[in-house]
Design a protein around this motif. Structure first.
Motif: not given
Ligand SMILES: [Zn+2]
Lengths: 483, 94
Positions: A79, A101, A278-279, A282-286, B53-54, B58-60
């Motif tokens: 994140v 994270r 959490p920004d 930006l969505l979580p980085l997967v 967290t959002h 979805l993923a970024t």
């Protein structure tokens, strides 16, 4: 270990490595160093309202590759968070970073000081954006100036555990870390230009105590030499404070290169209260299984691999190994030259760490830009091994190649007239003449003063203009004299 | 949950906000209400719930590492002060 007046030092390092992407981490601005100030900026990296960051895939790949190289667990879901503070070099009022994270955790690096390998824990590796650059020398003494070209350049922040126990270990750790990043082609490792930066957390404690002492943070150390000096000075300073019955204050200190000491940062810092969250942009980085698997499979050559090969497989001397491992370009050059002359790794290493290294020491691009091609050096060493040229002649050929006057060592050797004479009749005649005309020396030799052979060899070489292999002359002389 | 005026002032200072007496009292009320709500959430058992967290699941999205020509000087048109290519700010020490 590093026992000073009954104290030991405890050091943890935070490294910021600029990742070698073409564009910034969240926008398409170029990352190239040295451009006109503020020419590589856009609404995203300047934090204009409404501009949205989009993550650069290559930055993620660099960080994951590095994490894998040091045995990290890769968090397949990480994140981005905002680290909030105000500083002129931070246009948005927050830095996009990772907090609870991070992308990589729990790695390890082995450092070897004086043949004592020790594992050093790496707590985390996370992605973040760099800040702009502040300049304080300008026409107006009431102003400072900011160049935002660097704002948004991708960084990997690499945080070690407080496992380092001496400045020497800290430097060894940094060198290994830097070498890994360079091998991965993830960072150019340039400390002067700031693409590889180091902050250090330092404390001291009485030997045998397990609780950590109060630490200070050292900033502004931009060479390996200064890292060692700054740490040594700070450790001594803290021990002085404690030995006088005082207390170390938790603070940030700067290494003052000219005064050769550390000093407290002048602008009193606000408490580290960054209010991370959490920004929302930006969505979580997967990092999905397929992507991670591909990066795992692509595992490139690492310093440890080369060390194992040069030391274990080729049996090269330790100083040569150290140099060929740490300087990747030089190591690559060695391998390329060796592939042309595979029978004699020691000779190739010797040429590369001495002659090639001296030639490219200050050249941009290092050994990769060497005017003598590795293939030509390999061929030249082959000529020496085959007895076609002696080592003195080979050196002349090397300089000819280095100066760009020739590219083929065999042709250059012929042109320089340093090819050895392959005429046993001429050699035998010269040996006989020297023996006949050096009665005194011959008597000495026969009386047991064997070292006069050097003089006799010299006489033969002189007669033949140096164009014979000294070893061959030596052998022939001994055969005649000992008969 | 009560939040003191010093805490409000500390947070305001970190955010570079200047608050009047009435605003401080208002912030105490609002922040207190938010903390009360968080307190309610604390009572829930979330041991098996993945932290969120959002709002989107979805993923970024990712972009390729390609340079886009920057807009140049226009991007800095709103800088409060400039000196040549540089942005000028009040002098500060590091
Ligand atoms: Zn940009």
């Amino acid at each position: 270990m590093n026992d000073h007046r009954g104290f030991e030092s405890v050091i943890g390092l935070e490294v910021h490595a600029q990742l070698l992407t073409r564009s910034k981490i969240f926008c398409g601005c170029p990352t190239a160093f040295g451009a006109t100030p503020n020419s590589h900026v856009c609404p995203v990296c300047l934090g204009h309202p409404g501009a949205l960051p989009v993550l650069n895939r290559a930055a993620v790949e660099h960080a994951v590759r590095f994490g894998l190289a040091i045995g990290c667990r890769i968090n397949q879901r990480s994140v981005f968070a905002r680290k909030n503070y105000f500083y002129p070099d931070l246009p948005k009022g927050y830095q996009i970073s990772q907090f609870d994270r991070p992308l990589c955790e729990h790695g390890q690096l082995v450092v070897d000081v004086d043949g004592q390998p020790r594992p050093i824990g790496i707590i985390r590796v996370h992605l973040e954006e760099d800040a702009g650059k502040n300049l304080h020398q300008g026409s107006d003494p009431s102003r400072s100036y900011v160049d935002y070209n660097r704002a948004g350049v991708p960084l990997a922040e690499i945080v070690s555990a407080p496992d380092l126990r001496s400045p020497a270990e800290a430097v060894a750790y940094l060198r290994e870390l830097r070498a890994i990043l360079i091998y991965l082609e993830s960072c150019d490792g340039n400390m002067q230009e700031g693409s590889f930066r180091c902050d250090a957390n330092v404390s001291v404690r009485p030997v045998g105590q397990s609780a950590l002492g109060t630490r200070t943070e050292l900033k502004n150390i931009n060479s390996f030499k200064f890292v060692a000096q700054a740490l040594e000075h700070e450790i001594e300073r803290q021990i002085d404070v404690l030995a006088d019955g005082g207390q170390v204050e938790q603070e940030t200190r700067l290494w003052d290169e000219e005064a050769h000491r550390t000093r407290p940062m002048r602008g009193k810092e606000e408490s580290h209260d960054y209010r991370y969250f959490p920004d929302p942009d930006l969505l979580p980085l997967v990092v999905d299984d397929g992507w991670l698997e591909r990066l795992r499979r692509e595992r490139p050559l690492l310093p440890a691999d080369r060390r194992a090969r040069l030391q274990g497989e080729l049996g090269l001397p330790a100083p040569d190994v150290a140099m060929l491992v740490e300087d990747k370009a030089l190591g690559d050059y060695f391998e390329a030259a060796l592939s042309r002359c595979p029978g004699n790794p020691r000779a190739v290493a010797n040429w590369v760490v001495n002659d090639v290294q001296a030639l490219v020491k200050n050249a941009v691009g290092g050994a990769a830009a060497c005017p003598v091609a590795p293939d030509a050096l390999g061929a030249l060493i082959g000529l020496v091994d085959a007895g076609v040229v002696a080592s003195a002649g080979a050196r002349q050929v090397f300089f000819e190649l280095a100066a760009g006057r020739a590219s083929d060592p065999a042709v250059a050797a012929r042109a320089l007239g340093v090819e050895l004479v392959d005429d046993s009749a001429a050699l035998a005649a010269a040996v006989d003449q020297v023996i006949a005309s050096s009665g005194a020396e011959v008597d000495k030799y026969r009386a047991g003063k064997k070292q006069v052979i050097g003089y006799l060899v010299g006489q033969v070489l002189r007669r033949l203009g140096g164009k014979v292999d000294p070893k061959q002359v030596n052998e022939l002389l001994r055969r005649r004299l000992d008969a | 949950m009560a939040i003191g005026s010093e805490q409000v002032l500390h947070i305001a200072a970190l955010a570079r906000l200047e608050l009047g007496a009435a605003e401080i009292a208002e912030m105490q009320r609002d922040l207190g209400a938010i903390l009360d709500y968080v307190e309610q959430l604390r009572g829930l058992d979330v041991a098996d719930v993945e932290p969120m967290t959002h709002a989107a699941t979805l993923a970024t999205p990712l972009r390729d590492d390609a340079v886009v020509t920057p807009p140049g000087a226009a991007a800095l048109a709103n800088a409060p002060a400039r000196a040549g290519d540089l942005v000028a700010v009040p002098r500060f020490l590091e």
